[in-house]
Scaffold this active site. Structure first.
Site, PDB file in Angstrom:
ATOM      1  N   THR A   1     -15.376  22.883 101.845  1.00  0.00           N
ATOM      2  CA  THR A   1     -16.379  24.013 102.137  1.00  0.00           C
ATOM      3  C   THR A   1     -15.776  25.411 101.715  1.00  0.00           C
ATOM      4  OG1 THR A   1     -17.261  22.736 103.937  1.00  0.00           O
ATOM      5  CG2 THR A   1     -17.954  25.311 103.812  1.00  0.00           C
TER       6      THR A   1
ATOM      7  N   SER B   1     -10.913  24.308  96.955  1.00  0.00           N
ATOM      8  CA  SER B   1     -10.805  23.117  96.167  1.00  0.00           C
ATOM      9  C   SER B   1      -9.456  22.916  95.857  1.00  0.00           C
ATOM     10  CB  SER B   1     -11.481  23.638  94.849  1.00  0.00           C
ATOM     11  OG  SER B   1     -13.085  23.625  94.927  1.00  0.00           O
TER      12      SER B   1
ATOM     13  N   ASP C   1      -9.710  20.547 113.099  1.00  0.00           N
ATOM     14  CA  ASP C   1     -10.427  19.655 112.226  1.00  0.00           C
ATOM     15  C   ASP C   1      -9.880  18.435 112.041  1.00  0.00           C
ATOM     16  OD1 ASP C   1     -12.791  19.024 110.712  1.00  0.00           O
ATOM     17  OD2 ASP C   1     -12.120  20.098 109.040  1.00  0.00           O
TER      18      ASP C   1
END
Length: 507
Positions: free
Chosen positions: A61, A64, A170
């Site tokens: 999100t 990259s 996360d």
């Protein structure tokens, strides 16, 4: 006539037509990646003389990741991972992520950083490259001993970052890289990290409130940065800021009335977002130019630039109950819950185990395994009230995992029963826009509690079990402690490493 002939040909050779279409899609994708690499070279021209970018290996999100090689003075080419941060983050958050990598990284399975390049809003972090397997691809081929080693090394990484007061926020398989052959591991992606009140990462102290304000209600697919597809979809991810008091701490959360709660959430989030935007806009005169380029500091102009709104609350299927209920006080315990979900996937052979489209559905899914009464009681301990229209009993973790994996004698697995099934695939009953129907809920629980036999069922042979027929009680005891609904009593990473499950493993 040509169209008719083409259609007839496709009917005659459907496999050839599919192969042709697949190749066209691949070529289109490769062309897109090539353009992305060219754009990256243009955005950060310093990279041209140092790295040869080979391919894009992941897309997330906020960033990259590319595989590149660097020519060393010795003549040897070293592989490296280049993480290009998409310019949606505030400079402080980027700097905080870098500080996490430099202070805590480089040991105990935590990814380190080698270099960092910046040009205007574009930042590229250069890290060691770890070739790794896709969690989904290897899940059902892992032996029980490999799972034990995997979890042990994950806890080592979490102990390391928690020691510095870093909450990763996360934790999931795609953020814990695993090289099965070399038995190497790396915890990556600190883009969502926040600090504990006593954090040793100075910049996390500054970004703690900023991170809460950056959450939004926009729906977007959260993709794994390092290439593994994530089945969970981001949802309304407003993170309550205790200073704003827009949502009262004692708010009643009813899993049967999602519409009302969602509306409130959108209104509150818009208020926060617009406030941040106004503050940022007023603090940054448009006629001033950045004066910190190519220096080791971040100037006041960059620090005050307007933030772009993006979801920053992690992955729904791995969020702890206190995150789902918007508890303002969140600790390192949320990482331990996420580690527990990873362990649950490993023991059950199902990934993702939970697949939810929003936080309330995710909370209801947790209830189907941990029990509704237990979830409601735990919520009270951190100042939240949760309502559920039906009493859902807690599942026995061993029974649940063995039946899903198909390792007990009374259960067989269908050839079509793949490891990609999540609990959501078993017709989870929670419809949060209306009251849960007892029939639907009963059907779902019954589905979880029993393995369905079907024609052509495949018996699991003991010789193929790889230790799965001898899973000790210690494994499920540890899982139970990781999935403790109360964050205050949930096991820590340091305690987990000392658990009897790892008794013969060296720290």
């Amino acid at each position: 006539m040509e169209t008719v002939l083409k259609s007839h040909c496709d009917e005659q050779h459907p496999q050839e037509a599919e192969e042709l279409q697949r190749k066209q899609e691949q070529n289109k994708q490769l062309s897109g990646i090539k353009k992305d690499i060219e754009k990256l070279y243009e955005a950060v021209p310093q990279l041209v003389n140092v790295f040869k970018i080979k391919e894009k290996i992941g897309e997330g999100t906020f960033s990259s990741v590319y595989l590149a090689t660097a020519q060393l003075q010795t003549g040897y080419e070293e592989k490296m991972a280049l993480k290009h941060l998409i310019p949606t983050s505030h400079p402080l958050r980027i700097a905080a992520e870098l500080q996490c990598l430099t202070v805590a990284g480089g040991q105990d399975n935590v990814m380190g950083v080698k270099y960092c390049f910046r040009k205007n809003d574009h930042v590229v972090i250069v890290m060691p490259y770890l070739e790794h397997e896709s969690f989904l691809d290897i899940l059902n081929s892992l032996s029980f001993e490999e799972v034990r080693e995997y979890m042990f090394n994950l806890f080592k990484a979490l102990r390391r970052i928690h020691h510095f007061g870093i909450v990763h926020r996360d934790v999931k398989p795609s953020n814990f890289l695993y090289n099965r052959r070399l038995k190497e591991y790396a915890l990556v992606d600190f883009g969502l990290a926040q600090g504990t009140p006593d954090t040793k990462i100075e910049l996390l102290k500054t970004t703690q409130s900023e991170g809460q304000q950056e959450d939004s209600v926009h729906h977007s697919v959260q993709r794994s940065v390092f290439g593994e597809r994530n089945f969970n979809v981001s949802s309304s991810t407003y993170q309550e800021n205790s200073s704003t008091k827009l949502i009262k701490q004692s708010k009643m959360i009813d899993v049967s009335s999602r519409k009302l709660v969602t509306k409130k959430k959108i209104i509150s989030t818009k208020t926060v977002s617009s406030g941040v935007a106004r503050k940022a806009a007023s603090g940054c005169p448009s006629n001033l130019a950045c004066d910190c380029y190519a220096t080791d500091r971040v100037c006041s102009i960059c620090l005050s630039r307007r933030q772009q709104v993006a979801p920053r609350a992690g992955t729904p299927g791995f969020r702890a109950p206190e995150v789902l209920t918007k508890c303002p006080t969140q600790t390192t315990a949320i990482d331990m819950w996420s580690a527990g979900i990873v362990f649950l996937s490993l023991l059950s052979g199902r990934y993702p185990f939970y697949k939810a489209s929003d936080d309330l559905t995710a909370l209801a899914q947790i209830m189907t395994v941990r029990g509704s009464r237990e979830t409601i009681q735990a919520a009270k301990t951190f100042g939240k009230s949760v309502l559920c229209t039906q009493d859902v009993p807690a599942q026995n973790l061993r029974t649940l995992c063995e039946k899903l994996r198909g390792t007990n004698s009374s259960c067989t697995r269908s050839k079509d029963d793949t490891h990609t099934d999540s609990v959501n695939d078993l017709d989870l009953p929670v419809e949060t826009d209306k009251q849960c129907a007892p029939k639907t809920l009963g059907k779902e629980i019954q589905h979880i509690q029993s393995c369905q036999e079907s024609d052509g069922a495949l018996e699991v042979k003991a010789t193929d079990m790889k230790g799965w027929d001898q899973v000790p009680d210690d494994a499920y005891d540890l899982l139970d402690k990781l999935l403790d609904l109360n964050p205050a009593t949930r096991i820590t990473a340091k305690e987990a490493l000392l658990h009897p499950f790892f008794k013969d493993m060296r720290l």
